[in-house]
Design an enzyme around this catalytic site. Structure first.
Site, PDB file in Angstrom:
ATOM      1  N   ASN A  92      98.742  76.844  50.438  1.00  0.00           N
ATOM      2  CA  ASN A  92      97.979  77.854  51.155  1.00  0.00           C
ATOM      3  C   ASN A  92      98.967  78.961  51.528  1.00  0.00           C
ATOM      4  O   ASN A  92      99.746  78.811  52.451  1.00  0.00           O
ATOM      5  CB  ASN A  92      97.372  77.205  52.412  1.00  0.00           C
ATOM      6  CG  ASN A  92      96.702  78.214  53.322  1.00  0.00           C
ATOM      7  OD1 ASN A  92      96.497  79.373  52.944  1.00  0.00           O
ATOM      8  ND2 ASN A  92      96.356  77.776  54.527  1.00  0.00           N
ATOM      9  N   LYS A 132      98.428  81.788  52.761  1.00  0.00           N
ATOM     10  CA  LYS A 132      98.034  82.584  53.935  1.00  0.00           C
ATOM     11  C   LYS A 132      98.219  84.083  53.625  1.00  0.00           C
ATOM     12  O   LYS A 132      98.065  84.481  52.474  1.00  0.00           O
ATOM     13  CB  LYS A 132      98.800  82.129  55.174  1.00  0.00           C
ATOM     14  CG  LYS A 132      98.664  80.610  55.377  1.00  0.00           C
ATOM     15  CD  LYS A 132      99.113  80.131  56.710  1.00  0.00           C
ATOM     16  CE  LYS A 132      98.935  78.612  56.776  1.00  0.00           C
ATOM     17  NZ  LYS A 132      99.300  78.057  58.078  1.00  0.00           N
ATOM     18  N   HIS A 152      89.694  76.293  57.807  1.00  0.00           N
ATOM     19  CA  HIS A 152      91.089  76.219  58.260  1.00  0.00           C
ATOM     20  C   HIS A 152      91.129  76.537  59.760  1.00  0.00           C
ATOM     21  O   HIS A 152      90.395  77.402  60.228  1.00  0.00           O
ATOM     22  CB  HIS A 152      91.968  77.198  57.472  1.00  0.00           C
ATOM     23  CG  HIS A 152      93.425  76.977  57.715  1.00  0.00           C
ATOM     24  ND1 HIS A 152      94.050  77.429  58.849  1.00  0.00           N
ATOM     25  CD2 HIS A 152      94.363  76.310  56.998  1.00  0.00           C
ATOM     26  CE1 HIS A 152      95.323  77.051  58.811  1.00  0.00           C
ATOM     27  NE2 HIS A 152      95.534  76.369  57.703  1.00  0.00           N
ATOM     28  N   GLU A 154      93.054  78.252  61.491  1.00  0.00           N
ATOM     29  CA  GLU A 154      93.312  79.661  61.812  1.00  0.00           C
ATOM     30  C   GLU A 154      92.026  80.469  61.730  1.00  0.00           C
ATOM     31  O   GLU A 154      91.814  81.416  62.483  1.00  0.00           O
ATOM     32  CB  GLU A 154      94.395  80.221  60.879  1.00  0.00           C
ATOM     33  CG  GLU A 154      95.764  79.674  61.261  1.00  0.00           C
ATOM     34  CD  GLU A 154      96.768  79.605  60.127  1.00  0.00           C
ATOM     35  OE1 GLU A 154      96.549  80.222  59.075  1.00  0.00           O
ATOM     36  OE2 GLU A 154      97.789  78.901  60.299  1.00  0.00           O
ATOM     37  N   GLU A 187      94.642  68.647  59.267  1.00  0.00           N
ATOM     38  CA  GLU A 187      95.767  69.470  59.701  1.00  0.00           C
ATOM     39  C   GLU A 187      95.772  69.559  61.227  1.00  0.00           C
ATOM     40  O   GLU A 187      95.019  70.346  61.802  1.00  0.00           O
ATOM     41  CB  GLU A 187      95.634  70.883  59.129  1.00  0.00           C
ATOM     42  CG  GLU A 187      95.625  70.932  57.622  1.00  0.00           C
ATOM     43  CD  GLU A 187      96.023  72.300  57.108  1.00  0.00           C
ATOM     44  OE1 GLU A 187      96.992  72.362  56.345  1.00  0.00           O
ATOM     45  OE2 GLU A 187      95.395  73.301  57.491  1.00  0.00           O
ATOM     46  N   GLY A 216     102.837  75.256  61.055  1.00  0.00           N
ATOM     47  CA  GLY A 216     103.807  76.341  61.210  1.00  0.00           C
ATOM     48  C   GLY A 216     104.751  76.146  62.386  1.00  0.00           C
ATOM     49  O   GLY A 216     105.469  77.053  62.763  1.00  0.00           O
ATOM     50  N   SER A 275     103.409  71.619  58.549  1.00  0.00           N
ATOM     51  CA  SER A 275     104.868  71.507  58.405  1.00  0.00           C
ATOM     52  C   SER A 275     105.301  70.440  57.404  1.00  0.00           C
ATOM     53  O   SER A 275     106.318  69.771  57.587  1.00  0.00           O
ATOM     54  CB  SER A 275     105.538  71.278  59.765  1.00  0.00           C
ATOM     55  OG  SER A 275     105.243  72.364  60.627  1.00  0.00           O
TER      56      SER A 275
END
Ligand code: PGA
Length: 252
Positions: free
Chosen positions: A9, A11, A96, A98, A168, A174, A213
């Protein structure tokens, strides 16, 4: 046998030319990793054509990071599932954290996006996961169960066969903090059990990826767990060597 999958991904990273270069490097060195590992790259929309051209003739597959909830029409700035499918995407990441967190995506929106994805023969990579507060409050099982029930439970049996789930934990994305392999296994097994309650034995064929991560140094330990079928990789997917090294984390 469940598929082994490593999905990148990207991003909102790389310029189109850099993305094409990255894809080219993944393709060029892909042979270092067992062909039993399926690699998927999910660049920004603007890169899809160029990346598709680089992937041509290889077994590295293409996905998008999102799609619109509507089919077409007056939705300024949106990109439809049909458009990304026309550019060669086989997959689309949906839900996701985010998108849920920064763009207010709800189960209602995600149900519509799922409809669009399936109508265009895309395989959704549906993301679930709790945030730090929820984890600390011991709510992670409930949070993940709700994210599955409100969206995945609306799928037909046929659609469910064409689904990838990604767990996730938001606190690991991150941040450099990874869930331990045991934490990942615990919740992956829970996800599979939840899916089995609704879809029966088909749940045993559903790939469940870990994300957050994930890197070459920790992939092998996490992927060794019974219910972890691969990874959804953010930061480490931006370097071809790291992305491919993560694929080497599967014991052959
Ligand atoms: P990360 O992102 O690997 O950079 O933590 C994973 C993801 O959000 O898909």
């Amino acid at each position: 046998m469940r598929k082994k999958i490593v999905a990148g991904n990207w991003k909102m990273n790389t310029l189109p030319q850099e993305g094409a270069e990255l894809a080219k490097n993944v393709v060029a060195n892909r042979g270092e990793v067992c062909s039993c590992v399926n690699f998927i790259v999910c660049p920004p929309f603007t890169h899809l054509s160029m990346v598709a051209a680089e992937l041509k003739g290889s077994d590295v597959e293409l996905g998008a990071q999102n799609c619109a909830a509507e089919e077409k029409g007056a939705y300024t700035g949106e990109i439809s599932a049909q458009m990304i499918a026309a550019l060669g995407c086989k997959y689309v990441i949906l839900g996701h954290s985010e998108r849920r967190q920064y763009y207010g995506e709800t189960s209602e929106t995600l149900n519509k996006k799922m409809v669009q994805a399936y109508a265009n023969n895309l395989t959704p990579i549906y993301c679930v996961g709790e945030n730090l507060q929820e984890r600390e409050a011991g709510e992670h099982f409930n949070v993940v169960k709700k994210q599955l029930e409100e969206v995945i439970f609306n799928l037909s049996e046929e659609q469910f066969k064409n689904l990838i789930v990604a767990y996730e934990p938001v606190w690991a994305i991150g941040t450099g903090k990874t869930a331990t392999a045991d934490q990942a296994q615990e919740i992956h097994a829970f996800i599979r059990k939840t899916l089995r309650e609704k879809f029966g034995a088909a749940a045993d064929d559903c790939a469940i990826l870990y994300g957050g991560s994930c890197k070459p140094a920790n992939a092998a330990e996490i992927f060794a767990k019974e219910d972890v079928d691969g990874g959804l990789i953010g930061g480490a997917a931006l370097k071809a060597a790291d992305f491919l090294a993560i694929g080497k984390g599967f014991a052959k």
